[in-house]
Each structure stands twice: as C-alpha cells, then as structure tokens.
Scaffold this active site. Sequence first.
Site, short mmCIF file in Angstrom:
data_model
loop_
_atom_site.label_atom_id
_atom_site.label_comp_id
_atom_site.label_asym_id
_atom_site.label_seq_id
_atom_site.Cartn_x
_atom_site.Cartn_y
_atom_site.Cartn_z
N HIS A 230 -53.11 2.33 -31.09
CA HIS A 230 -53.77 1.08 -31.47
C HIS A 230 -55.02 0.88 -30.61
O HIS A 230 -56.09 0.54 -31.12
CB HIS A 230 -52.86 -0.13 -31.22
N ALA B 180 -49.91 8.19 -34.98
CA ALA B 180 -49.39 7.26 -36.00
C ALA B 180 -50.00 5.87 -35.81
O ALA B 180 -50.36 5.21 -36.78
CB ALA B 180 -47.87 7.19 -35.92
N CYS C 157 -45.75 7.99 -32.67
CA CYS C 157 -46.69 8.57 -31.69
C CYS C 157 -48.05 7.88 -31.73
O CYS C 157 -48.32 7.03 -32.57
CB CYS C 157 -46.85 10.06 -31.97
N ARG D 297 -46.28 3.78 -45.21
CA ARG D 297 -46.20 2.43 -44.68
C ARG D 297 -46.30 1.38 -45.79
O ARG D 297 -46.16 0.21 -45.55
CB ARG D 297 -47.33 2.28 -43.68
S1 CFN Z 1 -47.42 -0.09 -35.15
FE1 CFN Z 1 -47.50 -2.29 -35.60
S2 CFN Z 1 -49.30 -3.07 -36.51
S3 CFN Z 1 -46.83 -3.76 -34.17
FE2 CFN Z 1 -45.84 -4.14 -36.07
S4 CFN Z 1 -47.02 -5.61 -37.14
FE3 CFN Z 1 -44.36 -2.40 -37.19
S5 CFN Z 1 -43.88 -0.46 -36.30
MO1 CFN Z 1 -44.15 -0.15 -38.51
S6 CFN Z 1 -46.36 0.31 -38.66
FE4 CFN Z 1 -46.14 -1.86 -38.87
FE5 CFN Z 1 -47.63 -3.63 -37.78
FE6 CFN Z 1 -48.22 -4.72 -35.53
FE7 CFN Z 1 -45.99 -0.58 -36.70
S7 CFN Z 1 -47.60 -3.14 -39.92
S8 CFN Z 1 -44.08 -2.22 -39.33
S9 CFN Z 1 -43.69 -4.31 -36.15
N1 CFN Z 1 -46.24 -2.50 -37.03
C1 HCA Z 2 -45.13 4.56 -37.75
C2 HCA Z 2 -45.14 3.78 -39.02
C3 HCA Z 2 -43.91 2.93 -39.23
C4 HCA Z 2 -42.66 3.73 -39.38
C5 HCA Z 2 -41.59 2.97 -40.05
C6 HCA Z 2 -40.19 3.43 -39.96
C7 HCA Z 2 -44.18 2.10 -40.50
O1 HCA Z 2 -44.63 4.09 -36.73
O2 HCA Z 2 -45.64 5.64 -37.78
O3 HCA Z 2 -39.72 3.92 -38.93
O4 HCA Z 2 -39.51 3.24 -40.99
O5 HCA Z 2 -44.17 0.91 -40.45
O6 HCA Z 2 -44.38 2.73 -41.55
O7 HCA Z 2 -43.79 2.02 -38.15
#
Ligand code: CFN
Ligand code: HCA
Length: 540
Positions: free
Chosen positions: A193, A61, A58, A92
């Site tokens: 973001h 998050a 969401c 995370r």
């Molecule tokens: S929201 Fe982003 S900030 S888009 Fe990426 S690299 Fe994932 S989903 Mo999990 S939380 Fe994580 Fe980053 Fe960019 Fe999210 S560190 S792994 S692919 N990510």
């Molecule tokens: C998030 C965080 C997440 C969830 C990872 C997952 C992360 O979206 O709130 O589904 O295992 O990287 O921790 O993307």
Amino acid sequence: NSVSVDDLKKFKDEVLHKYPKKVAKKRDKAILLNDPETPPQIQANVRTIPGIITQRGCTYAGCKGVVLGPTRDIINITHGPIGCGFYSWLTRRNQTKPETETDENFMMYCFSTDMQDSNIVFGGEEKLKQAIREAYELFHPKAIAIFSTCPVGLIGDDVHRVARHMKEEIGGDINIFGFSCEGYRGVSQSAGHHIANNGLFKNLIGRDDEKRGDLKYRVNLLGEYNIGGDAFELERVFEKCGINLIATFSGNSTIQKFENAHTADLNMVMCHRSINYVAEMMETAFGIPWIKVQPIGADSTAKMLRKIGQYFGDQELIDKIEEVIADEMVAVTAAREKALKKTNGKTAMLFVGGSRAHHYQNLFEELGMSTLSAGYEFGHRDDYEGRVVIPTIQIDADSRNIEEITVTKDEARYNPRKTEEELKALEADGMEFNGYEGLMPQMAKGSLVIDDLSHYEMEKLIELYKPDVFCAGIKEKFCVQKMGVPLKQLHSYDYGGPYAGFKGAINFYEDIEMIACSTIWKEMKAPWESETYVEAQYAY
Ligand code: CFN
Ligand code: HCA
C-alpha cells in the site's frame, strides 16, 4: 451470548501451550483481551512466524492487486511468473464502469511478462521492454505501470530504468512508471500500500489543475476500492446529496481522476490503512484536509454525510443531507427490522485485512449481533488501539511542492494514544477531540483481539465458541464451513454486494440473515455418526 473473560483466558492458555516456547512467546503478544477504555498494547505489523499458516498476502498484492488494480485505464503489467498476475486478476471483485463506449477499460486483461527460468538466469529486462512495446502497439494506453514480483528483486532487474527507457522510446506523452513492490519486501500487503501510495503521488496526482464545472462541495473518497460495487452505491448517495466526488482512490477510478484529485476541497478516508499516506501527502502538498469516514453500516453512512455537512457548514447542504438520510432510512429500517427478528443475539467473529474487521462490526451491531473476537491480518497498532478523531481542520494551501514529498514515518503522527496534556494541546489549537477511532475502542470489554490469526488458532476459536458466522477470506472459507459454521467472505463478499452505504446495508442484512440463521448447518454430521443403519454385506 458473551464469552467470559475466564473463557477467553482458557482459550489463550490452550492455544499457546501447543506452540513451541519461542513461538508461544511471540504469539502471546498478539492475542489480547480487549479494554475499550484503555486498549492494551498489541503486537502488530511484525513478521509472520514461518509455518504458522497466516491469512496474509504479500507486498505485490497490496500494491498491484489492491491499490492500483481498480483503475481501469492504466495497463498494469506484472513483471514476474504468471501465477502472480493470475492471482491478482480481478479475484478481488473490484468493479468498474466506463462512462462512454469508447472509454478504455483494461481491467479484464491480465498483463504479465510470464517470466521463465531463462529470464531468471539471463535477466528479464528485455522481455519486459518487449511486453511494454506489445501492449502499446495493441492498445495505445495513456499510462503503463510495471509491478515487480519477488524474482525481479532477487535477480536485480531495474523496472524504473526500463520505464524511463520505454517512455523515451515510445515518446509522446505516455506515462510509464514502475513499482518496486516485490512480494517479500514487507511483512504483508501493508508495505505494498505504502509503495503504491508514493507512486500515485509521484506519477499521477496533481498533473491536471483544471477545475471542471462550477461544482460545490468537491470531495475525494480515499481507501474505497469498489469491491462488489460499493463505490457505485456511494457515488449514488453523494450525487443524491449534491456532493461532488472528484476522485475515488481507487474504486471505479481513471488516470484523469487521479490527476485532478488535488482540485478537491476535502479528502475522506475510508480505509485508513491502505491510503493514509496519500491523504497525508495531499494535505502537506495541497493543503487539503482529511477526515476519517466509515460508510459501512447505515448509521455510519448517515454519520459520514453529517460530517461532510458539518465540514462545509452550509445550511442548504446540511438540510439536503438530512432529507436524503430520512428518505434512505425508510427502506433500511424495514429491512433491519425484518432481519433483526432472526439475527438478534447471534454472534460473529471477523478476521480480515486492515480495516474491515473493524468497520463491519457496525453492520453486525445493526443486526443485534455481538462480535466475540476480531483481528486484522496486517493492521498497525493505530488501527487497533485507535487514532484521535479530529473532524474539521482547515489548512491554508500554500505549498505545491509535490516532487519532494513522500511519507516515511506513518506511525509518527498516529501515535496510538495521546496523553491528557496532548489532548489539551489539541483542543487549545481549536481541534475538537471526539474520542478514538479504531478496532479496540469500539469492541466490548473482554472480547478477544488477535493479530495475524494462525490457522490453528482459528480452528480452536471455532471449536470453543462456535460463532453463528465467521468472517474471513477464501483460504479460510471451506475449512470453517466443514466445521459447521458459515463463513462470510468480507474481502470479495462471496458473490454479493454492494455492502457499503444504505443499499449495501440492506444487502448485508439479507445475506447475513440467510447464512447465519439457516438450519442447514445442523446437517453437517454425516448420517452414520448419529443414526443406526444397516450395513450392507458383500455376497461372495
Ligand atoms: S489490503 Fe485492504 S484496502 S485494508 Fe481492507 S479495506 Fe481487505 S484484505 Mo482483502 S484486499 Fe480488501 Fe481493502 Fe483496506 Fe485487502 S478492499 S478486503 S480489509 N482490504
Ligand atoms: C489480497 C487480496 C485479498 C485476498 C482475499 C482472500 C482480497 O490480499 O491479495 O484471502 O480471500 O480481498 O481479494 O485480500
């Protein structure tokens, strides 16, 4: 090992036929066969179909957990039910390393107002004020940030008013600011973001003008969150090259680093999806140009370093970078050759977030593995179809109007594809066109690209194509493994990492060799499914 176009068409037909007509029509636009030369137009960044079981998270998050979560010395208070705070409490695996023993680190705490039914009925602002008072009295932080969850928006608590009120009440130079990042606000993390980026810019960036030390090659790394220690590895590599990292947004970061970030010469954007707005605002307000980098994979880490060398154009730096690359590649090559013997020719699928489903294909390529199918949870069209890569733009800093600038139309500049004329115009402006940066331009023709993969689609993909490794998150992990396919978490890295930079590549080679080439997955069948056995009889 490749899947034919016909096979993939079969997949699409089979999946779509199961859905109600309306759903099938919507999902049809999000499931495509790739063409890297002229990427097809994909439907992305739209509402998830209710009940389809999405991988997405969401807005809260994306704002609290993702962008602001990794900063160690802000007290981040979740205004909402305790589950929201708990969910985003270090799950995370974002790491941090205070420089001295007295440096503040609040990351191990989960601050929340623990909203109850009575707060929903009578309002939660007083409880929030009390939580801020309590946090201040206990910790005396430099900054407190408030994050809104769904109920906050629904009942109308004003977190910004509370922030102003408490700043006045506490006095001094404490910085208190709120985020309207209610979970339901966008269609995914992506809106969070954007809200976080605007808040960083408004409340932190640009407040400390002091250029400390006589440092050359001052850079920021944007969109790096120190998952599993990635930022530590990149800090090591930059230091070895003599490149000075002023701030990382936001892996291993502090308030002071954000406040001072605008004194850098160059912004490097790693995860474009989550932080492009800050890059844009800093370019507009401070004249700091940005370049896209991808330090996932040893070869792309080398490419990033060469890009930095090229940007500064200083022979001493360029030579140093070549020396570092040569030195680091010795161990990388040895590890790669060892893993390749087993991994070469194997297959992977990646369904993660908004940038890793693309970047991690580099590492699989280095392992000789092909990506059969991939997609983002919440990427936008430009993340898929590709953005123009312009390596070096010099812009004069002439405006410092930080108050006024917020980015609203992020797709405007990153219109996915350019016409021939537009490209010619760019080149006439002295910009060198180096191709497109995005998931589709990198993937093979005919591979399957799927946005916001549903659980049903995931099971079908695995049933039909049995990849050697499936990459996703915790919600998918055990369902996939029960189907006999190893799942590598590309969010938290399971218990591993770092995976960025040179040492990270070595870790990844070893971990993938271990899980994708293990014979244990053949043992997934219960013995009674394949062996004859004697059935015990109860004696009565
Ligand atoms: S929201 Fe982003 S900030 S888009 Fe990426 S690299 Fe994932 S989903 Mo999990 S939380 Fe994580 Fe980053 Fe960019 Fe999210 S560190 S792994 S692919 N990510
Ligand atoms: C998030 C965080 C997440 C969830 C990872 C997952 C992360 O979206 O709130 O589904 O295992 O990287 O921790 O993307």
